[in-house]
Every structure is written in structure tokens, then in C-alpha cells.
Scaffold this active site. Structure first.
Site, PDB file in Angstrom:
ATOM      1  N   GLU A 144       4.467  -9.274  28.515  1.00  0.00           N
ATOM      2  CA  GLU A 144       4.383  -9.372  27.053  1.00  0.00           C
ATOM      3  C   GLU A 144       2.946  -9.593  26.595  1.00  0.00           C
ATOM      4  O   GLU A 144       2.534  -9.074  25.547  1.00  0.00           O
ATOM      5  CB  GLU A 144       5.288 -10.489  26.546  1.00  0.00           C
ATOM      6  CG  GLU A 144       5.604 -10.393  25.068  1.00  0.00           C
ATOM      7  CD  GLU A 144       6.417  -9.153  24.709  1.00  0.00           C
ATOM      8  OE1 GLU A 144       6.490  -8.826  23.507  1.00  0.00           O
ATOM      9  OE2 GLU A 144       6.978  -8.503  25.620  1.00  0.00           O
ATOM     10  N   TRP A 177      15.282  -8.782  26.743  1.00  0.00           N
ATOM     11  CA  TRP A 177      16.219  -8.127  25.831  1.00  0.00           C
ATOM     12  C   TRP A 177      16.541  -8.897  24.556  1.00  0.00           C
ATOM     13  O   TRP A 177      16.679  -8.272  23.489  1.00  0.00           O
ATOM     14  CB  TRP A 177      17.507  -7.786  26.572  1.00  0.00           C
ATOM     15  CG  TRP A 177      17.386  -6.554  27.417  1.00  0.00           C
ATOM     16  CD1 TRP A 177      17.269  -6.481  28.776  1.00  0.00           C
ATOM     17  CD2 TRP A 177      17.362  -5.195  26.947  1.00  0.00           C
ATOM     18  NE1 TRP A 177      17.168  -5.176  29.190  1.00  0.00           N
ATOM     19  CE2 TRP A 177      17.230  -4.361  28.079  1.00  0.00           C
ATOM     20  CE3 TRP A 177      17.441  -4.613  25.687  1.00  0.00           C
ATOM     21  CZ2 TRP A 177      17.170  -2.978  27.989  1.00  0.00           C
ATOM     22  CZ3 TRP A 177      17.378  -3.225  25.587  1.00  0.00           C
ATOM     23  CH2 TRP A 177      17.241  -2.428  26.724  1.00  0.00           C
ATOM     24  N   HIS A 179       8.938 -10.756  27.552  1.00  0.00           N
ATOM     25  CA  HIS A 179       9.342  -9.365  27.698  1.00  0.00           C
ATOM     26  C   HIS A 179      10.806  -9.343  28.125  1.00  0.00           C
ATOM     27  O   HIS A 179      11.123  -9.216  29.313  1.00  0.00           O
ATOM     28  CB  HIS A 179       8.452  -8.747  28.786  1.00  0.00           C
ATOM     29  CG  HIS A 179       8.196  -7.281  28.631  1.00  0.00           C
ATOM     30  ND1 HIS A 179       7.430  -6.773  27.621  1.00  0.00           N
ATOM     31  CD2 HIS A 179       8.583  -6.217  29.382  1.00  0.00           C
ATOM     32  CE1 HIS A 179       7.334  -5.457  27.755  1.00  0.00           C
ATOM     33  NE2 HIS A 179       8.043  -5.097  28.816  1.00  0.00           N
ATOM     34  N   SER A 221       9.336  -1.650  25.629  1.00  0.00           N
ATOM     35  CA  SER A 221       8.489  -1.595  26.820  1.00  0.00           C
ATOM     36  C   SER A 221       8.059  -0.149  27.100  1.00  0.00           C
ATOM     37  O   SER A 221       7.418   0.478  26.252  1.00  0.00           O
ATOM     38  CB  SER A 221       9.239  -2.223  28.004  1.00  0.00           C
ATOM     39  OG  SER A 221       8.397  -2.391  29.118  1.00  0.00           O
ATOM     40  N   ARG A 241      13.219   0.091  33.872  1.00  0.00           N
ATOM     41  CA  ARG A 241      14.329   0.024  34.834  1.00  0.00           C
ATOM     42  C   ARG A 241      15.600   0.652  34.282  1.00  0.00           C
ATOM     43  O   ARG A 241      16.714   0.189  34.553  1.00  0.00           O
ATOM     44  CB  ARG A 241      14.567  -1.429  35.254  1.00  0.00           C
ATOM     45  CG  ARG A 241      13.351  -2.048  35.917  1.00  0.00           C
ATOM     46  CD  ARG A 241      13.582  -3.485  36.341  1.00  0.00           C
ATOM     47  NE  ARG A 241      12.352  -4.078  36.824  1.00  0.00           N
ATOM     48  CZ  ARG A 241      11.881  -3.932  38.061  1.00  0.00           C
ATOM     49  NH1 ARG A 241      12.562  -3.210  38.935  1.00  0.00           N
ATOM     50  NH2 ARG A 241      10.738  -4.489  38.423  1.00  0.00           N
ATOM     51  N   ARG A 266       1.016  -7.291  24.027  1.00  0.00           N
ATOM     52  CA  ARG A 266       0.360  -7.852  22.845  1.00  0.00           C
ATOM     53  C   ARG A 266      -1.077  -7.339  22.720  1.00  0.00           C
ATOM     54  O   ARG A 266      -1.505  -6.904  21.638  1.00  0.00           O
ATOM     55  CB  ARG A 266       0.383  -9.377  22.919  1.00  0.00           C
ATOM     56  CG  ARG A 266      -0.279 -10.101  21.773  1.00  0.00           C
ATOM     57  CD  ARG A 266       0.432  -9.856  20.435  1.00  0.00           C
ATOM     58  NE  ARG A 266       0.154 -10.938  19.508  1.00  0.00           N
ATOM     59  CZ  ARG A 266       0.979 -11.951  19.287  1.00  0.00           C
ATOM     60  NH1 ARG A 266       2.142 -12.011  19.921  1.00  0.00           N
ATOM     61  NH2 ARG A 266       0.670 -12.894  18.426  1.00  0.00           N
TER      62      ARG A 266
END
Length: 562
Positions: A238, A271, A269, A128, A50, A242
Site C-alpha cells: 500500500e 479487500w 493492501h 492493485s 492473484r 500511495r
């Protein structure tokens, strides 16, 4: 190029491959100011799916600006590229033809090297989408990056279900179609951009891989279910990261390619975890790029010390004192302090510091600061005065220098509280005549050698613009706007005529010459003709100008009042 602060710039770099400029922001190395002949390695930091078009997520969501303030690398932040995977796309989508691999590896490096003293020693990290890209860009361009780091990246893009997962994610983040990027999953471009398949090409690159488990961690808000975060989407993403990171790391191990791999016991997932990994990865980044892990110790002393102590928001020093034109300076995390016997000790920061840098700093036309940053009386803005000018800033207008005769006239009119308001642009030369102009909130200030500095504003400025500004027959203004006169009107005097305005008549020009002289014989706007209500226009055998209560014709050189 726009200087955001004294050590952060925004570039709009033309991309022939994409047919449009692309913005890149650069946080400049610690010693950028102190060592003007030095060159610095680059650390590219790639954004997530994004990515915004105004600023990198790294500087919006993390402490990257503060963290790298004492690091001796130029941090390269591509701005934009939502859902792009920083790759070259097969087809345009949503009006964009992404060719970001070409841009980042071919078109951008010469600009960084030539304009921002950047070397060809480079590293790349990403989160990401950016983590995926960091790994395949390093693999597809062997030797271009000495370090590659993936934080929560998807490192096996062709494994079962992954093309479909990317399609869903890209559709959700901007409505992009994954087939426009690399075609259908059977297209060889998918394999060519899969870090897992391209892993062997990463030999010799320092690698860092991290991912959480998807379980609620220290930066998550826990739901009613133990171990489950309220960030449900972040949990699923996430877990996907993984699984693919584990597959990728296993492949690297089989190939005998060393990597620093961190499987965190928790974390989603989001910041805060990527900020944590940015900090954790730094020693390895620094080693790969050949810079110090920790900044050398710096002290604050002399005349600078009491000013630094009085302004703790500057943060700690990041350099020692170093010479500048006319004095010395010292850099801090959030600004600079300048000192000289002639100007004292002054603080510069933020966008004012950036504008000062853009103007050439102490060696430029402004000279050294003679005040620290101050607030304006109206509370809207901030300013610093310099030996030969000033820089004013507001959130709406940004920071702009005002100097010379234009500053003198602006000051005479009352600075920002006068009729023009704040500057909204820098002074520029007029394109076809010997002069200069600077834009303000409510008009502009013009200067020429023959007329000096004078302001034009409001609806008179609008009329002047419609006529072609100084390139019209009016020429430069000879005096600043005057008034009020009859019925609340105003007027400006130019080299070859005037513009008059009133609420009832509007703004119209009148040339110097017989018609103007005849109008003047009747008392100008205060006489029986009133204001002009049109520009001079042709009629059979001559010209005519209309006024509120009559007209004046000019036929055969003879002006007649009607």
C-alpha cells in the site's frame, strides 16, 4: 453460457488472440428482467495479482453481488489472468499467452453487445494490479472507457525500482516472468503501459484514484507496534501504491486533467478497503455512465407481499411488478417472486433461478413455477416444480431441468430417491436419431417416439456406452433396467437385443435372433447355460456366443447349443 442465477451468467468467450476461451462472468443490470428490450452500460471490474480461475475476487471477497443488485449496469468480471496486468504479452509463460487488452477491448465487446444487451458506454475499476490496468487501458484506448478507477493501483510502473518490484510480485503470484510481459525495462512497451507516462491520453475520462497509507486502519488487525498491522506485506504494497498514486495525481494536476483523488489516512493492501472504495466511487461511476445513482423506490404489494415478508432472505425489492408470460414477477436482491391465478405465488432463487432463465423463464417450455423452492427428502438437494417440469439442484450436480416423458418415468421410479439419483445434465437431443437423453448420477434416461422413456444405469450403461449408445445395433432402450434375477443379476431390453449383467459374469450384449431364441429355449439366465460371458463373435462359417456353462453357435442359420 452458463446461468449462475437469474441475473448472473458465466461466458467462455473464444479468444483468437489467445487461442483459447477465457471466462467472463456478468452481473446483469437491475432492470434486465423487467425491461427485456432495454440495453445497459458496462462496468468492467478488474482483479488483483492473484486472480483465480474459478471466480472473480470481487464476488468472493466483497459484497459486489449485493451492492450492484439495484444498479442499472452490466458488471463485467473477467475471471483469471493471474499476474497478467490485463495486457498483451510478448511471449507465453506458464503455458499461457496473455492477450487480455485485445480480448477486453476488441474481442469481448461484440459478445456483450450481441448476447447480453450491453451498450458501448463503459467504465472500468480495478484493485492493485487491476487499478494499474484500469488506468493504462483507458489511456491506451481513448474513448473506450468513460470512467476509470484505481484502488491501490501502481500508477508509475517505470519509476526507479518499479520493474524490479513487479518482477518480485509476479514471481510470487504464480511464478510469472515480467520480461515475458513487456520485455526488459528498456523496452518501449514499459512506457506504453505506464499510467504516469500515458496520463495525457486520459483527458475526457472521469477518473477516481484512491490509496491507503499503509498504517493499520479500521479493517486491520493491529500488531504489538502501534499503527502497524499484522498484514506486513499489505503495508508495504500500500505504501508503494500511495507513492505512485501521488506521482500520478500530481502529473494529472499539471496537465489540467481533473480526478477525484482520495488519500486515506490509514489502510493496507486488502479487500475490505477496496470494497469501501467500490461503494465510495459509485456516484461518480453512475454519473459517468449516465445511470441513476440511487435505485427508484419500489414497493411490494398484492399477492407477492405476504410471500416476500415470509422470506426476508430475499432482501429488498429492486424492481416493481412487471408482466411475464402468464402472470407477473418482481425482482429482489436475492431472487424473484412469480404470481399468477393458475399457479399462485412462488419464489425462485440461486442456481435454480439461473437454470429457469436458461430455459427461457415463463415463456419457455417449463411455464410458471407451481411451488416455491423446497428441500428434497434426503436433505441433499433443492427443487421447484413448474407447470411442465421440474428443476433439481445439489451442490455436486448443479441445477438441471427435468420435463416431459423423461420426468414422468423418473418420477415413476421414485424421483431422486430412485435408482438414477439426481440429474447431472440437461436433456439433449440424440445426435443422429430422433430421440433425447438426459444424464443422471447413476445412469441416463433415454426417450424416442417409438420406445418412450426408459432408463439405463450402472455397468449396463457402461457396456451400452462402449458399444456406441443408441447408435449401436442395440438402438434405444425399450424398457428400464429390470432385476434382480438369478445370482443378483440385472438386464435391459433394447430395440434389437438385450444387455445382461451379473456380479460373476459382467455385462454382455445378446442380439435378437436365433442365438437369443435358443438361449431362451433353455430358460435364459435361469437355465443350464447361465449368463452370457462374452458378446457374439465370428467363428469359421458363422458366429458363436459363450455363456457361463456352454456356448451357442450359429452356422448356416442353424443354432446349436453346446
Amino acid at each position: 453460457m452458463q446461468w449462475i442465477t437469474d441475473r448472473r451468467v458465466a461466458l467462455w468467450v473464444d479468444s483468437p488472440a489467445m487461442g483459447a476461451p477465457f471466462q467472463v462472468q456478468v452481473m446483469l443490470a437491475r432492470d434486465w428482467n423487467a425491461k427485456p428490450d432495454a440495453r445497459f452500460p458496462a462496468l468492467y471490474m478488474l482483479d488483483g495479482l492473484r486472480a483465480r480461475d474459478d471466480e472473480s475476487g470481487w464476488t468472493i471477497e466483497t459484497d459486489a453481488a449485493n451492492f450492484y443488485a439495484d444498479k442499472n449496469v452490466n458488471v463485467i468480471l473477467p475471471v483469471g489472468g493471474q499476474s497478467s496486468f490485463y495486457s498483451d504479452w510478448l511471449e507465453p509463460d506458464n503455458g499461457k499467452l496473455y492477450q487480455l487488452e485485445t480480448f477486453l477491448t476488441k474481442e469481448l465487446p461484440p459478445v456483450l453487445q450481441n448476447s447480453l444487451r450491453t451498450t458501448d458506454t463503459r467504465g472500468v475499476i480495478g484493485l492493485s494490479m487491476g487499478g494499474t490496468s484500469a488506468m493504462f487501458l483507458a489511456a491506451r484506448n481513448p474513448g473506450f472507457f468513460k470512467f476509470a478507477g484505481s484502488f491501490s493501483g501502481y500508477l508509475s510502473t517505470t519509476s526507479l525500482g518499479m520493474p524490479q518490484a513487479l518482477q518480485y510480485a509476479m514471481q510470487d503470484a504464480g511464478g510469472y516472468n515480467v520480461s515475458k510481459m513487456w520485455g526488459p525495462p528498456s523496452n518501449p512497451l514499459w512506457a506504453a503501459h505506464d499510467p504516469y507516462i500515458q496520463a495525457e491520453n486520459l483527458k475526457g475520462t472521469s477518473l477516481y484514484i484512491s490509496s491507503g497509507s499503509g498504517m493499520a486502519g479500521p479493517y486491520d488487525q493491529v500488531s504489538g507496534i502501534p499503527g502497524v498491522s499484522t498484514n506486513y506485506a499489505g503495508m508495504g504494497l500500500e505504501i508503494l501504491s500511495r507513492l505512485t498514486s501521488q506521482s500520478f495525481a500530481t502529473k494529472l494536476n499539471k496537465l489540467g486533467i481533473p480526478a477525484q483523488v482520495n488519500y486515506r489516512p490509514s489502510g493496507t493492501h486488502s479487500w475490505p478497503y477496496w470494497q469501501f472504495e467500490m461503494h465510495q466511487a459509485w456516484p461518480q461511476v453512475a454519473n459517468a455512465l449516465g445511470v441513476e445513482t440511487a435505485a427508484p423506490a419500489c414497493g411490494v404489494g398484492g399477492a407477492i407481499a405476504p410471500v416476500a415478508n415470509a422470506n426476508p432472505w430475499l432482501g429488498g425489492c429492486v424492481t416493481g411488478e412487471y408482466p411475464v408470460a402468464g402472470g407477473v414477477a418482481q425482482d429482489f436482491r436475492n431472487g424473484r417472486i412469480f404470481n399468477s391465478g393458475a399457479t399462485g405465488t412462488q419464489v425462485l432463487t440461486g442456481m435454480i433461478g439461473g437454470e429457469y432463465q436458461a430455459m427461457g423463464g415463463p415463456a419457455g417450455p417449463l411455464g410458471l413455477p407451481v411451488t416455491s423452492e423446497l428441500g428434497t427428502p434426503d436433505g441433499r438437494g433443492r427443487f421447484n416444480h413448474f407447470q411442465a417440469g421440474s428443476i433439481y439442484w445439489t451442490p455436486q450436480s448443479g441445477a438441471h431441468a427435468v420435463r416431459g416423458a423423461i420426468r414422468d418415468e423418473w418420477a415413476r421410479q421414485g424421483w431422486e430417491t430412485g435408482p438414477l439419483g439426481y440429474p447431472v445434465g440437461d436433456e439433449i437431443n440424440t445426435p443422429t436419431k430422433d430421440g433425447a437423453v438426459q444424464g443422471f448420477e447413476i445412469g441416463a434416461m433415454y426417450w424416442s417416439p417409438t420406445t418412450g422413456a426408459n432408463s439405463v444405469q450402472g455397468l449396463i450403461m457402461q457396456k451400452y456406452g462402449q458399444m456406441g449408445y443408441e447408435n449401436s445395433w442395440l438402438g434405444f432402450p425399450k424398457a428400464s433396467e429390470q432385476g434382480p434375477i438369478r445370482d443378483g443379476g440385472r438386464f435391459s431390453v433394447f430395440q434389437n437385443g438385450n444387455i445382461y449383467w451379473s456380479p460373476l459374469s459382467g455385462a454382455w450384449s445378446i442380439k435378437n435372433g436365433p442365438i437369443f431364441d435358443a438361449w431362451g429355449s433353455q430358460g435364459y439366465e435361469g437355465g443350464r447355460l447361465g449368463y452370457p460371458v462374452g458378446d457374439e463373435r465370428p467363428i469359421p462359417g458363422g458366429t458363436q456366443q459363450d455363456f457361463q456353462f456352454g456356448n451357442i453357435t450359429l452356422i448356416g442359420g442353424n443354432a446349436q447349443i453346446h
